[in-house]
Design an enzyme around this catalytic site. Structure first.
Site, mmCIF file in Angstrom:
data_model
loop_
_atom_site.group_PDB
_atom_site.id
_atom_site.type_symbol
_atom_site.label_atom_id
_atom_site.label_comp_id
_atom_site.label_asym_id
_atom_site.label_seq_id
_atom_site.Cartn_x
_atom_site.Cartn_y
_atom_site.Cartn_z
ATOM 1 N N SER A 101 16.306 -11.504 -4.027
ATOM 2 C CA SER A 101 17.507 -12.348 -4.030
ATOM 3 C C SER A 101 17.577 -13.140 -5.325
ATOM 4 C CB SER A 101 17.477 -13.311 -2.843
ATOM 5 O OG SER A 101 18.487 -14.281 -3.027
ATOM 6 N N HIS A 121 19.682 -8.209 -4.189
ATOM 7 C CA HIS A 121 20.416 -9.029 -3.219
ATOM 8 C C HIS A 121 21.172 -10.136 -3.945
ATOM 9 C CE1 HIS A 121 21.026 -10.478 0.925
ATOM 10 N NE2 HIS A 121 20.912 -11.697 0.430
ATOM 11 N N ASP A 131 23.758 -13.263 -3.391
ATOM 12 C CA ASP A 131 24.303 -14.193 -2.394
ATOM 13 C C ASP A 131 25.554 -14.865 -2.924
ATOM 14 O OD1 ASP A 131 22.315 -14.193 -0.208
ATOM 15 O OD2 ASP A 131 20.947 -14.843 -1.787
ATOM 16 N N MET A 182 28.348 -17.567 -2.137
ATOM 17 C CA MET A 182 28.594 -18.705 -1.238
ATOM 18 C C MET A 182 29.882 -19.407 -1.626
ATOM 19 S SD MET A 182 24.828 -20.367 -1.190
ATOM 20 C CE MET A 182 23.375 -19.412 -0.803
ATOM 21 N N HIS A 209 25.722 -10.159 -0.295
ATOM 22 C CA HIS A 209 25.745 -10.922 0.961
ATOM 23 C C HIS A 209 26.815 -11.999 0.851
ATOM 24 C CE1 HIS A 209 23.210 -13.878 3.680
ATOM 25 N NE2 HIS A 209 24.375 -13.556 4.218
ATOM 26 N N MET A 245 28.595 -15.023 2.033
ATOM 27 C CA MET A 245 28.618 -16.209 2.898
ATOM 28 C C MET A 245 29.943 -16.911 2.611
ATOM 29 S SD MET A 245 24.639 -17.229 2.491
ATOM 30 C CE MET A 245 24.444 -16.146 1.095
ATOM 31 N N MET A 264 19.629 -13.196 9.792
ATOM 32 C CA MET A 264 19.258 -14.380 8.998
ATOM 33 C C MET A 264 18.031 -15.015 9.645
ATOM 34 S SD MET A 264 21.244 -14.699 6.368
ATOM 35 C CE MET A 264 20.352 -16.165 5.826
ATOM 36 N N ASP A 267 16.504 -11.880 5.983
ATOM 37 C CA ASP A 267 16.824 -12.708 4.816
ATOM 38 C C ASP A 267 16.524 -14.178 5.103
ATOM 39 O OD1 ASP A 267 17.889 -13.791 2.522
ATOM 40 O OD2 ASP A 267 19.983 -13.287 2.988
HETATM 41 C C1 DX5 Z 1 20.081 -17.901 1.982
HETATM 42 C C2 DX5 Z 1 20.259 -16.609 1.209
HETATM 43 C C3 DX5 Z 1 18.993 -15.927 0.887
HETATM 44 C C4 DX5 Z 1 18.044 -16.691 -0.013
HETATM 45 C C5 DX5 Z 1 16.650 -16.223 0.287
HETATM 46 O O1 DX5 Z 1 21.294 -18.330 2.470
HETATM 47 O O2 DX5 Z 1 21.047 -15.700 1.964
HETATM 48 O O3 DX5 Z 1 19.232 -14.612 0.365
HETATM 49 O O4 DX5 Z 1 18.302 -16.516 -1.364
HETATM 50 O O5 DX5 Z 1 15.750 -16.989 -0.434
HETATM 51 P P1 DX5 Z 1 14.260 -17.208 0.061
HETATM 52 O O6 DX5 Z 1 13.618 -15.846 0.154
HETATM 53 O O7 DX5 Z 1 13.658 -18.061 -0.993
HETATM 54 O O8 DX5 Z 1 14.311 -17.883 1.403
HETATM 55 ZN ZN ZN Z 2 21.184 -13.566 1.347
#
Ligand code: DX5
Ligand code: ZN
Length: 221
Positions: free
Chosen positions: A7, A32, A34, A36, A65, A67, A136, A174
């Site tokens: 990620s 990955h 993310d 947001m 991903h 969010m 999650m 994740d």
């Molecule tokens: C959290 C993200 C994850 C995050 C994981 O909302 O979806 O992908 O980056 O990071 P670690 O592995 O450090 O928990």
């Molecule tokens: Zn994620």
């Protein structure tokens, strides 16, 4: 059969391209990303322009991903900037089935993410349409959180549900994945592993080698 998806939320953004080349060279299977929106989760991360730029430096499949509330609005845009796999949250979609069909219509793999409090049974009717489910293992929104142990039972419930329905879907996990909890997570049925801090904290090459060693041990069982 086990895949590692680092990620980039935990990467050093001052040299993001270099860090991505490094994870790719060290043996990452996916990347990955993310996204947001500051509404579905409290933070804003990055979006299409960043994905478009890093697409130029990596051959890895982009595991994006979202969010984001009502992500159906942006599916064509994420395809255009280079996503290969798109995950939408069950909790963020008014019309989940339509969102999944839209992802597939654009030629991407489709996944649905479930927050820790959402039971896997909500996916019963849509599971045959999905390439993968993202469980999650922390509440979404931040990297570096602590793994929630109750999610192990959920991974097992999902494996059972897939068997009962006779469907195959990859199970992605994740949040808070470490070398210590990884064996339990894989034993429960997860095969796509997202890791932020565990990959980007310290030496990326050594960290990926350590994760891959855990994969090998599990595969040899
Ligand atoms: C959290 C993200 C994850 C995050 C994981 O909302 O979806 O992908 O980056 O990071 P670690 O592995 O450090 O928990
Ligand atoms: Zn994620």
């Amino acid at each position: 059969m086990y895949q590692l998806s680092p990620s980039i939320l935990s990467a050093d953004f001052s040299c993001l391209g270099e860090q991505i080349r490094c994870v790719e060279k060290a043996g990452a299977d996916l990347l990955h990303i993310d996204v947001m929106d500051g509404c579905f989760v409290p933070r804003i991360s990055y979006g299409m322009p960043v994905i478009e730029s890093i697409r130029k430096v990596s051959e890895l499949p982009f595991d994006v991903h979202l969010m984001v509330d009502e992500p159906i609005r942006f599916i064509a845009d994420f395809k255009a900037c280079g996503a290969d796999m798109l995950t939408v949250h069950y909790e963020a979609c008014k019309h989940l089935h339509a969102a999944v069909l839209e992802i597939k219509k654009h030629g991407m793999k489709a996944g649905v993410a479930l927050n820790p409090a959402t039971p896997v049974e909500v996916l019963k009717y849509i599971l045959p349409e999905l390439d993968y489910v993202l469980i999650m293992t922390v509440n979404p929104g931040f990297g570096g959180q602590k793994f929630l142990p109750m999610t192990l039972g959920k991974i097992k419930d999902l494996s059972r549900l897939c068997k009962e329905l006779g469907v195959f879907a990859d199970i992605e996990v994740d949040g808070g994945i470490t070398l210590e909890n990884l064996p339990d997570v894989m034993a429960a049925g997860a095969n796509m592993i997202v890791a932020g801090t565990t990959v980007f904290g310290g030496c990326i090459k050594d960290n990926i080698a350590a994760v891959k060693e855990v994969f090998q041990k599990r595969s040899a069982l």
